[in-house]
Design an enzyme around this catalytic site. Structure first.
Site, PDB file in Angstrom:
ATOM      1  N   PRO A 151       0.830  -1.189  -0.082  1.00  0.00           N
ATOM      2  CA  PRO A 151       0.061  -0.053  -0.090  1.00  0.00           C
ATOM      3  C   PRO A 151       0.955   1.217   0.285  1.00  0.00           C
ATOM      4  CG  PRO A 151      -0.465  -1.491   1.908  1.00  0.00           C
ATOM      5  CD  PRO A 151       0.719  -1.941   1.117  1.00  0.00           C
ATOM      6  N   GLU A 152       0.319   1.937  -0.933  1.00  0.00           N
ATOM      7  CA  GLU A 152       1.144   3.386  -0.894  1.00  0.00           C
ATOM      8  C   GLU A 152       0.252   4.459  -0.637  1.00  0.00           C
ATOM      9  OE1 GLU A 152       3.342   3.731  -4.751  1.00  0.00           O
ATOM     10  OE2 GLU A 152       3.377   1.786  -4.795  1.00  0.00           O
ATOM     11  N   LYS A 178       3.432   6.324   4.827  1.00  0.00           N
ATOM     12  CA  LYS A 178       2.761   5.142   4.704  1.00  0.00           C
ATOM     13  C   LYS A 178       2.296   4.674   6.143  1.00  0.00           C
ATOM     14  CE  LYS A 178       5.119   4.372   0.554  1.00  0.00           C
ATOM     15  NZ  LYS A 178       6.566   3.410  -0.139  1.00  0.00           N
TER      16      LYS A 178
END
Ligand code: ZN
Length: 298
Positions: free
Chosen positions: A2-3, A54
Site C-alpha cells: 500500500p502506498e 505510509k
DNA sequence: CAACCATCCTGCGAGC
DNA sequence: TGCTCGCAGGATGGTT
C-alpha cells in the site's frame, strides 16, 4: 504495497468508524506482528486515526498511540457486528485474501474487538507489516526522518503543519542535492518525499514523460515542473479512486474499481501503451521493477 | 556517494 | 507431478 493513496483511503474510512470506540480485546495470532504490551491499550478509546507517509496512526487516550505499517501485503478490515456488510477495507488487494471467506482467516495476524462488538482485522500474508504501541516521544522519533508529504489537504499528521507539503521549490532542491541519483529512486525515497512507492513512481514518470532511469541532474526545469504536476495528478486521482485496494469489495458494493484498472504502465509489461502504439517495457531500477514506455518517455 | 545485495516472510505462475 | 526460479505495492543495514 500500500502506498500513499491506499493508506489515505483506509485512514479516512477507519477514522469515521473507529473514533470514540473503546478497545475491549486484542487477539495476537502472530507474535511478530504486534510489538508492545497489549495491556497498555486495553480499555482505551480511539480518539482519531490519521497517517504520515505510509504509516497509520491510531491516537488513543492518555498519550498512547498505535503505529501501523502495512509493508508489502498488509490489509486492514473493520467489520460491524450486526451488519457484516457494513465494513471498511483497505491495504493490499491480494488474490489470496479474496479466497478467504470468514474472518479471522489464515493470514489474520492480529485483531481488535471494540465495545460495540465490531472488530478490526490485520491481515498480512508475508508478515512484514507490524503494529506497535508507542507514546508521543517514540512516535515523533519514529516519524522524524520522513520527507515532504506530496499531497496537500489530505489527512496527514496535522500537528506537523503545512511545512510538510511538497512544493515545486522543494522538489527542485531535492533534485539539486542529488543530481546523480535516478529520478525514480528519488521519488521513492521516504526521507525526501513520503508515501510514493513502486506503483506510483512508475505511474508518475509515465504521466510526466520522463524515463525512470534518468539522472536527476539531467532533468530540465520544464521536466521537473511536469514531474511535480504529475505527482499531484496521479496521487490525487488514485486517492479519488480509493487507491488500488478495494476493487473487489467495491464490486460487491456495486461501485467502481480501483486505480490499477487504469494504470498506465505498472504491471503492464508487453502490453500496448495507452498513449502510443508501442509496448510497455520493464527494467530493474534499484532492485525493483520500473515500468515505462520507451516512446512516450524521454 | 550511488548502486547493489541480502534479509525479514509467503505464495504464485512459468518453465523444465 | 514436482522441482527451481523469478516475481510481488516496503524498508533496513551492509558492502562495493
Ligand atoms: Zn507510449
Amino acid at each position: 504495497m500500500p502506498e500513499l493513496p491506499e493508506v489515505e483511503t483506509i485512514v479516512r474510512g477507519l477514522d469515521k468508524v473507529l473514533s470514540g470506540k473503546k478497545i475491549s480485546a486484542v487477539k495476537i495470532l502472530n507474535k511478530k506482528s504486534f510489538l508492545g504490551e497489549r495491556s497498555e491499550i486495553l480499555g482505551k478509546k480511539i480518539i482519531a486515526v490519521r497517517r504520515r507517509a505510509k504509516y497509520i496512526i491510531f491516537e488513543l487516550e492518555r498519550g498512547k498511540y498505535l503505529l501501523i505499517h502495512l509493508k508489502m501485503t498488509g490489509q486492514l478490515i473493520w467489520q460491524s457486528q450486526k451488519i457484516p456488510n457494513n465494513k471498511v477495507v483497505g491495504g493490499h488487494p491480494d488474490e489470496m485474501y479474496r479466497r478467504q471467506d470468514k474472518l479471522p482467516h489464515k493470514y489474520t495476524r492480529v485483531y481488535f474487538e471494540f465495545d460495540d462488538g465490531s472488530r478490526l482485522f490485520f491481515n498480512d500474508l508475508r508478515v512484514f507489516g507490524w503494529i506497535k504501541i508507542v507514546d508521543q516521544g517514540e512516535l515523533k522519533t519514529l516519524l522524524s526522518d520522513l520527507g515532504f508529504e506530496p499531497l496537500p489537504y489530505t489527512k496527514n499528521d496535522r500537528k506537523s503543519g503545512e511545512l510538510l507539503i511538497l512544493g515545486v521549490s522543494n522538489l527542485n532542491s531535492i533534485i539539486q542535492k542529488y543530481p546523480r541519483r535516478r529520478i525514480k529512486d528519488l521519488l521513492q525515497d521516504q526521507k525526501l518525499i513520503a508515501g510514493i512507492g513502486n506503483i506510483y513512481s512508475s505511474e508518475i514518470l509515465f504521466c510526466a514523460g520522463v524515463l525512470p532511469g534518468r539522472a536527476a541532474g539531467s532533468l530540465t526545469a520544464r521536466e521537473i515542473r511536469k514531474i511535480y504536476q504529475s505527482i499531484n495528478r496521479v496521487l490525487s486521482k488514485a486517492v479519488k479512486l480509493g487507491g488500488t485496494s478495494m476493487s473487489d469489495y467495491r464490486k460487491v458494493d456495486g461501485s467502481k474499481g480501483g486505480y490499477l484498472d487504469e494504470a498506465g504502465v505498472y504491471a503492464r509489461e508487453g502490453e500496448k501503451c495507452r498513449k502510443c502504439a508501442g509496448k510497455i517495457k520493464r527494467k530493474k531500477i534499484g532492485q525493483r521493477s520500473a515500468y515505462f514506455c520507451p516512446h512516450c518517455q524521454v
